[in-house]
Design an enzyme around this catalytic site. Structure first.
Site, mmCIF file in Angstrom:
data_model
loop_
_atom_site.group_PDB
_atom_site.id
_atom_site.type_symbol
_atom_site.label_atom_id
_atom_site.label_comp_id
_atom_site.label_asym_id
_atom_site.label_seq_id
_atom_site.Cartn_x
_atom_site.Cartn_y
_atom_site.Cartn_z
ATOM 1 N N GLY A 71 -68.037 -19.385 -35.015
ATOM 2 C CA GLY A 71 -66.934 -20.143 -34.444
ATOM 3 C C GLY A 71 -67.031 -20.332 -32.940
ATOM 4 O O GLY A 71 -66.718 -21.406 -32.421
ATOM 5 N N THR A 72 -67.459 -19.313 -32.241
ATOM 6 C CA THR A 72 -67.510 -19.403 -30.772
ATOM 7 C C THR A 72 -68.471 -20.505 -30.348
ATOM 8 O O THR A 72 -68.140 -21.337 -29.492
ATOM 9 C CB THR A 72 -67.945 -18.039 -30.175
ATOM 10 O OG1 THR A 72 -67.007 -17.049 -30.611
ATOM 11 C CG2 THR A 72 -67.977 -18.078 -28.660
ATOM 12 N N ASN A 151 -54.698 -17.074 -34.444
ATOM 13 C CA ASN A 151 -55.250 -15.822 -34.971
ATOM 14 C C ASN A 151 -54.393 -14.604 -34.656
ATOM 15 O O ASN A 151 -54.527 -13.579 -35.292
ATOM 16 C CB ASN A 151 -56.675 -15.591 -34.450
ATOM 17 C CG ASN A 151 -56.778 -15.711 -32.955
ATOM 18 O OD1 ASN A 151 -56.410 -16.739 -32.376
ATOM 19 N ND2 ASN A 151 -57.270 -14.682 -32.300
ATOM 20 N N GLN A 179 -59.498 -19.772 -38.399
ATOM 21 C CA GLN A 179 -58.638 -18.901 -39.199
ATOM 22 C C GLN A 179 -58.099 -19.587 -40.461
ATOM 23 O O GLN A 179 -57.624 -18.912 -41.369
ATOM 24 C CB GLN A 179 -57.453 -18.389 -38.363
ATOM 25 C CG GLN A 179 -57.836 -17.384 -37.287
ATOM 26 C CD GLN A 179 -58.241 -16.020 -37.841
ATOM 27 O OE1 GLN A 179 -57.922 -15.644 -38.972
ATOM 28 N NE2 GLN A 179 -58.966 -15.265 -37.023
ATOM 29 N N SER A 199 -66.110 -20.274 -39.245
ATOM 30 C CA SER A 199 -66.859 -19.017 -39.110
ATOM 31 C C SER A 199 -66.796 -18.270 -40.435
ATOM 32 O O SER A 199 -65.698 -17.945 -40.916
ATOM 33 C CB SER A 199 -66.214 -18.180 -38.003
ATOM 34 O OG SER A 199 -66.854 -16.937 -37.925
ATOM 35 N N HIS A 201 -67.405 -15.264 -41.465
ATOM 36 C CA HIS A 201 -66.939 -13.874 -41.635
ATOM 37 C C HIS A 201 -65.420 -13.764 -41.729
ATOM 38 O O HIS A 201 -64.888 -12.678 -41.945
ATOM 39 C CB HIS A 201 -67.515 -12.955 -40.558
ATOM 40 C CG HIS A 201 -66.965 -13.113 -39.176
ATOM 41 N ND1 HIS A 201 -66.030 -12.257 -38.662
ATOM 42 C CD2 HIS A 201 -67.243 -13.999 -38.186
ATOM 43 C CE1 HIS A 201 -65.757 -12.612 -37.408
ATOM 44 N NE2 HIS A 201 -66.473 -13.669 -37.094
ATOM 45 N N THR A 237 -84.233 -22.024 -35.161
ATOM 46 C CA THR A 237 -84.494 -21.863 -36.599
ATOM 47 C C THR A 237 -83.212 -21.439 -37.314
ATOM 48 O O THR A 237 -82.498 -20.547 -36.848
ATOM 49 C CB THR A 237 -85.605 -20.805 -36.810
ATOM 50 O OG1 THR A 237 -86.745 -21.254 -36.093
ATOM 51 C CG2 THR A 237 -85.938 -20.630 -38.275
ATOM 52 N N CYS A 329 -48.705 -8.849 -21.528
ATOM 53 C CA CYS A 329 -49.088 -8.213 -20.265
ATOM 54 C C CYS A 329 -47.803 -7.927 -19.496
ATOM 55 O O CYS A 329 -46.940 -8.790 -19.385
ATOM 56 C CB CYS A 329 -49.936 -9.147 -19.406
ATOM 57 S SG CYS A 329 -51.192 -10.025 -20.324
#
Ligand SMILES: Cc1ncc(COP(=O)(O)O)c(C=O)c1O
Length: 383
Positions: A71-72, A151, A179, A199, A201, A237, A329
């Site tokens: 995904g990145t 996410n 997601q 992605s 995974h 590859t 934060c």
């Protein structure tokens, strides 16, 4: 109780059917897909079969799918190509995107090649689409990058609405669907997006593999240079076992979609009900407690302040329960969740993201709630 895994938005357990599909390729399918001899041709055919089946399921052309390392990379590709190949001068995104988008947009802005506009986000975690409408009034060549499913807090974006707004204003539209891919039905013949990302995974496939979808006719060059793979648009590859694993995982997920959704939604609803029964003043970040308006795999729990706030995940981990979290934060600190900060979550309330898969059970939920609730139950005074 065995270990319990409630961190499925971070990654999922690989399915054994996926491993079974990958092993023969790792053992025997070692030919380089770019080689023209029979070894190469046989691995090439695995890649092209995967591409064709995936395209069929998503209602797009096989030539619109480009395999990537995940995904990145695919998100990076979308933003880079918009700037360097399409002449985009402005990226409109939101402060609650994944870092693969936010950091890439900030990087390109810092290089002076594009302007960045961040959309306002409402306290419920929805991006402000009136703000988008306003910004789209300008004539600047624009890419809008907004994720389909968040996410951290699970909020969903109306892809159709945003895509239609972008089209009307001549803006390109990229959506990070990492997601939501395999968790929602995505029909690309009807969804007005230019680019989406995947992605493996995140849906019981292997790590380090995914794909980038780019609408036919959009001209772009390779983001990763150095080879003519992926029709000259992604050098390197190919990860053949990874692509085979992605293929198996995606097809399994789509073919069993209804039953997976039903079982995961039942787990999530049970988790919400048990939390409400046991922890006074519990709340939820974003829309994650809505069964219809959120990613059904994600529940972001906002807990009342407690002495153990900084130790909650550690405490759960000690009991074999994996989850993830963080709070907004607090003033002066940059450590924390950029998403919770952007929606104005209270930094004094610890947040834990529990995220579910088809493998979770009601017993696991009971065990986790018991361990969590113990921290909020006043201790008996010793006589
Ligand atoms: C929304 C979103 N986008 C992008 C990514 C990055 O995907 P990958 O891990 O395949 O690089 C993730 C993974 O955490 C994600 O949740």
């Amino acid at each position: 109780m065995n270990k319990i895994y409630f961190d499925n938005a971070a990654t999922t357990a690989i399915d054994s059917s996926v491993v079974d599909a990958m092993i023969p390729v790792m053992r025997n399918g070692f030919g380089n897909p770019s080689s023209t001899h029979s070894f190469g041709r046989s691995t090439r055919s695995l890649i092209e079969k995967a591409r064709k089946d995936i395209a069929e399921r998503l209602q797009c052309a096989a030539s619109e799918i480009y395999f990537t390392s995940g995904g990145t990379e695919a998100d990076n590709q979308a933003l880079h190509l918009a700037v360097y190949d399409l002449g985009v001068k402005r990226i409109i995104t939101s402060p609650i995107e994944h870092h693969a988008v936010v950091h890439t947009a900030e990087y390109l802005t810092a290089r002076g090649v594009v302007e960045l506009e961040l959309l306002r986000v409402q306290p419920n975690g929805d991006v402000d689409l009136d703000h988008l409408e306003e910004l789209l009034e300008s004539d600047k060549k624009t890419l809008v990058s907004l994720m389909h499913a968040n996410n951290e807090i699970g909020n969903l974006l109306d892809l159709h609405r945003v895509g239609t707004m972008c089209k009307a204003r001549g803006a390109y539209f990229h959506s990070d669907t990492v997601q939501s891919m395999a968790h929602f039905n995505i029909d690309l013949s009807k969804t007005p997006v230019d680019f989406i990302t995947c992605s493996a995974h995140k849906f019981h496939g292997p790590k380090g593999v995914g794909f980038f979808f780019a609408r036919k006719g959009i001209p772009f060059k390779a983001f990763i240079q150095g080879g003519a793979q992926e029709r000259d648009r992604r050098g390197g590859t190919e990860n053949v076992p990874g692509i085979v694993g992605l293929h198996r995982a995606l097809i399994d997920a789509i073919d069993h979609h209804k039953e997976h959704v039903a079982s995961i939604k039942a787990i999530k609803q049970f988790f919400i009900d048990r939390l409400r029964e046991t922890i006074p003043n519990v709340a939820f970040n974003g829309k994650s407690d809505s069964m219809d308006e959120s990613l059904y795999t994600v529940l972001n729990v906002s807990l009342p302040p407690c002495e153990m706030a900084g130790m909650l995940l550690f405490h759960l981990d000690l009991h074999g329960i994996a989850a993830s979290g963080g709070s907004a934060c607090s003033a002066g600190s940059s450590i924390g969740s950029h998403v919770l900060t952007a929606i104005g979550a209270d930094p004094n309330r610890p947040a834990i993201r529990f995220s579910f898969s088809k493998y979770n059970t009601h017993e696991e939920v009971d065990f986790a709630i018991e361990k969590l609730a113990a921290l909020y139950t006043p201790k008996q005074e010793m006589a």
